[in-house]
Design a protein around this motif. Structure first.
Motif, mmCIF file in Angstrom:
data_model
loop_
_atom_site.group_PDB
_atom_site.id
_atom_site.type_symbol
_atom_site.label_atom_id
_atom_site.label_comp_id
_atom_site.label_asym_id
_atom_site.label_seq_id
_atom_site.Cartn_x
_atom_site.Cartn_y
_atom_site.Cartn_z
ATOM 1 N N LEU A 108 38.839 -39.700 14.387
ATOM 2 C CA LEU A 108 39.444 -40.961 14.833
ATOM 3 C C LEU A 108 40.673 -40.717 15.716
ATOM 4 C CD1 LEU A 108 39.617 -44.045 14.743
ATOM 5 C CD2 LEU A 108 40.799 -43.851 12.543
ATOM 6 N N LEU A 128 39.106 -51.128 13.970
ATOM 7 C CA LEU A 128 37.834 -50.495 13.602
ATOM 8 C C LEU A 128 36.884 -51.611 13.175
ATOM 9 C CD1 LEU A 128 39.127 -47.430 11.501
ATOM 10 C CD2 LEU A 128 38.913 -47.680 13.986
ATOM 11 N N ASP A 131 35.504 -52.509 9.640
ATOM 12 C CA ASP A 131 36.324 -53.242 8.678
ATOM 13 C C ASP A 131 36.420 -54.675 9.205
ATOM 14 O OD1 ASP A 131 36.965 -51.483 6.644
ATOM 15 O OD2 ASP A 131 38.708 -50.669 7.682
ATOM 16 N N LYS A 168 38.273 -42.395 0.187
ATOM 17 C CA LYS A 168 37.607 -43.034 1.335
ATOM 18 C C LYS A 168 38.599 -43.475 2.401
ATOM 19 C CE LYS A 168 33.996 -45.584 -1.126
ATOM 20 N NZ LYS A 168 33.766 -47.001 -1.428
ATOM 21 N N TYR A 169 39.895 -43.330 2.106
ATOM 22 C CA TYR A 169 40.902 -43.959 2.982
ATOM 23 C C TYR A 169 42.093 -43.044 3.260
ATOM 24 C CZ TYR A 169 38.525 -48.187 1.360
ATOM 25 O OH TYR A 169 37.585 -49.130 1.057
ATOM 26 N N GLY A 170 42.841 -43.419 4.294
ATOM 27 C CA GLY A 170 44.184 -42.887 4.450
ATOM 28 C C GLY A 170 45.054 -43.617 3.436
ATOM 29 N N GLU A 191 45.272 -38.264 4.329
ATOM 30 C CA GLU A 191 43.921 -38.723 4.632
ATOM 31 C C GLU A 191 42.962 -38.401 3.479
ATOM 32 O OE1 GLU A 191 42.858 -40.635 6.892
ATOM 33 O OE2 GLU A 191 40.712 -40.277 7.073
ATOM 34 N N LYS A 192 42.363 -39.442 2.948
ATOM 35 C CA LYS A 192 41.299 -39.354 1.945
ATOM 36 C C LYS A 192 41.588 -38.361 0.808
ATOM 37 C CE LYS A 192 37.937 -41.073 5.194
ATOM 38 N NZ LYS A 192 37.542 -40.765 6.529
ATOM 39 N N ILE A 204 45.001 -47.520 3.892
ATOM 40 C CA ILE A 204 45.034 -48.044 5.260
ATOM 41 C C ILE A 204 43.655 -48.606 5.568
ATOM 42 C CG2 ILE A 204 45.348 -47.438 7.692
ATOM 43 C CD1 ILE A 204 46.936 -44.952 6.689
ATOM 44 N N ILE A 205 43.630 -49.823 6.103
ATOM 45 C CA ILE A 205 42.343 -50.354 6.558
ATOM 46 C C ILE A 205 42.317 -50.271 8.096
ATOM 47 C CG2 ILE A 205 42.046 -51.774 4.504
ATOM 48 C CD1 ILE A 205 42.622 -53.939 7.148
ATOM 49 N N GLY A 206 41.206 -50.611 8.672
ATOM 50 C CA GLY A 206 41.021 -50.315 10.098
ATOM 51 C C GLY A 206 41.775 -51.194 11.077
ATOM 52 N N TYR A 208 45.593 -51.082 13.208
ATOM 53 C CA TYR A 208 46.830 -50.350 13.489
ATOM 54 C C TYR A 208 47.515 -50.985 14.696
ATOM 55 C CZ TYR A 208 44.149 -46.550 11.158
ATOM 56 O OH TYR A 208 43.375 -45.796 10.296
ATOM 57 N N GLN A 230 42.971 -36.323 12.806
ATOM 58 C CA GLN A 230 43.139 -37.556 12.032
ATOM 59 C C GLN A 230 44.330 -38.358 12.539
ATOM 60 O OE1 GLN A 230 40.927 -38.503 10.022
ATOM 61 N NE2 GLN A 230 39.844 -36.647 9.402
ATOM 62 N N THR A 232 45.814 -40.431 10.748
ATOM 63 C CA THR A 232 46.746 -40.429 9.605
ATOM 64 C C THR A 232 47.763 -39.289 9.743
ATOM 65 O OG1 THR A 232 44.921 -41.255 8.256
ATOM 66 C CG2 THR A 232 46.830 -40.431 7.064
HETATM 67 C C1 G1P Z 1 39.286 -44.151 8.962
HETATM 68 C C2 G1P Z 1 40.646 -43.483 8.762
HETATM 69 C C3 G1P Z 1 41.197 -43.792 7.376
HETATM 70 C C4 G1P Z 1 41.237 -45.286 7.152
HETATM 71 C C5 G1P Z 1 39.827 -45.904 7.400
HETATM 72 C C6 G1P Z 1 39.876 -47.411 7.332
HETATM 73 O O1 G1P Z 1 38.352 -43.515 8.128
HETATM 74 O O2 G1P Z 1 40.515 -42.088 8.977
HETATM 75 O O3 G1P Z 1 42.489 -43.259 7.245
HETATM 76 O O4 G1P Z 1 41.662 -45.563 5.834
HETATM 77 O O5 G1P Z 1 39.340 -45.532 8.692
HETATM 78 O O6 G1P Z 1 38.600 -47.948 7.431
HETATM 79 P P1 G1P Z 1 36.753 -43.734 8.314
HETATM 80 O O7 G1P Z 1 36.422 -45.008 7.589
HETATM 81 O O8 G1P Z 1 36.504 -43.822 9.774
HETATM 82 O O9 G1P Z 1 36.122 -42.541 7.677
#
Ligand code: G1P
Length: 274
Positions: A108, A128, A131, A168-170, A191-192, A204-206, A208, A230, A232
């Motif tokens: 990302l 993103l 989301d 699954k997330y930052g 990150e994750k 963090i959701i998508g 920023y 990343q 993040t």
């Molecule tokens: C990405 C980011 C992550 C964030 C997430 C939100 O991960 O790397 O930090 O929390 O989007 O949807 P991905 O879902 O692309 O693996």
């Protein structure tokens, strides 16, 4: 003022195979509207008119979607179905769309850096599309722009997730700076992380808002989790200087990158009648 929104849309969408074999995952519809259109509508509701999309091979349908289809328009003109194109027509009239390709999938952070030529030297939004966010009043991006205007630094949208889902997330940790608006100054982000190592469950959701110095930081950011660059990790550099705010947004988010979230969003919008 935030004038531009970047849409990283180069990913493969492997969780939705075979549907995403020849179709971009951003074009998967929730009812009749593709995910990326919901994202563009959210940005427009925040006053943004310049859309920058990071695409890749096999993503041409996104460009075609945000363009006029003369043949189709001609076919349905004057008929009962013509109004089904009203929303997308209005977006095409209001916005400009630019595209650049991420040639290699390096994460990302790398996708966002690829967007530098489309963004230039100004603060910008990143959305993103998998989301999918909905809110009663101001769109989530609009809420975040207000936070940006107050603090003049990068802003990430967060929500609390079940502690077993931190991988699954930052994940951020931070100090509450304003309890009425639920904003935190970020002190750490990772990150994750494995649930056992996660500092908090604030994910963090998508969404920023990034200040443009992020590009120079990204250029120097080494591959991190999963061997990818990343965002993040780059944001952590800004956070070390107190320049990242996390904002618990008002509204609802569906993780449409997962089958469960996708079905949940479909049912939600179906019941809502949109
Ligand atoms: C990405 C980011 C992550 C964030 C997430 C939100 O991960 O790397 O930090 O929390 O989007 O949807 P991905 O879902 O692309 O693996």
């Amino acid at each position: 003022m935030i004038k531009k929104c970047l849409y990283p849309a180069a990913g493969y969408g492997t969780r939705f195979l075979p549907a995403t074999k020849a179709m971009p995952k951003e074009m998967l519809p929730i009812l009749t509207k593709p995910l990326i259109q919901y994202g563009v509508e959210e940005a427009v509701a925040a006053g943004i008119k310049t859309m920058a999309v990071i695409t890749g091979r096999g993503k041409r349908a996104i460009e075609d979607h945000f363009d006029i289809s003369y043949e189709l328009e001609h076919q349905i003109k004057g008929g009962s179905k013509e109004n089904l194109l009203n929303e997308i027509r209005s977006l095409i009239t209001q916005c400009t769309f630019s595209y650049t390709r991420q040639v290699e999938m390096k994460g990302l952070g790398h996708a966002i850096l690829t967007g530098e030529t489309l963004i230039g030297n100004e603060a910008f939004a990143v959305l993103l599309a998998d989301d999918l966010c909905t809110s009663q009043n101001d769109s989530v991006l609009k809420q975040m722009i207000e936070v940006y205007e107050k603090y003049q630094c990068s802003v990430v949208a967060i929500e609390e997730v079940p502690p077993d889902q931190t991988d699954k997330y930052g994940i951020i940790s931070g100090n509450l700076v304003d309890s009425t608006t639920d904003t935190y100054r970020v002190t750490d982000m990772v990150e994750k992380p494995d649930p056992k190592d996660a500092p908090t469950n604030m994910a963090i959701i998508g969404r920023y808002i990034l200040t443009p110095d992020i590009f120079n930081i990204l250029r120097k950011t080494k591959p991190g989790k999963g061997g990818e660059i990343q965002i993040t990790d780059a944001l952590l550099e800004q956070a070390k200087e107190g320049k990242v705010i996390a904002y618990k947004f008002k509204g609802k988010r569906f993780d449409c990158g997962s089958i469960d979230g996708f079905v949940e969003a479909t049912n939600y919008f179906y019941k809502k009648g949109i």
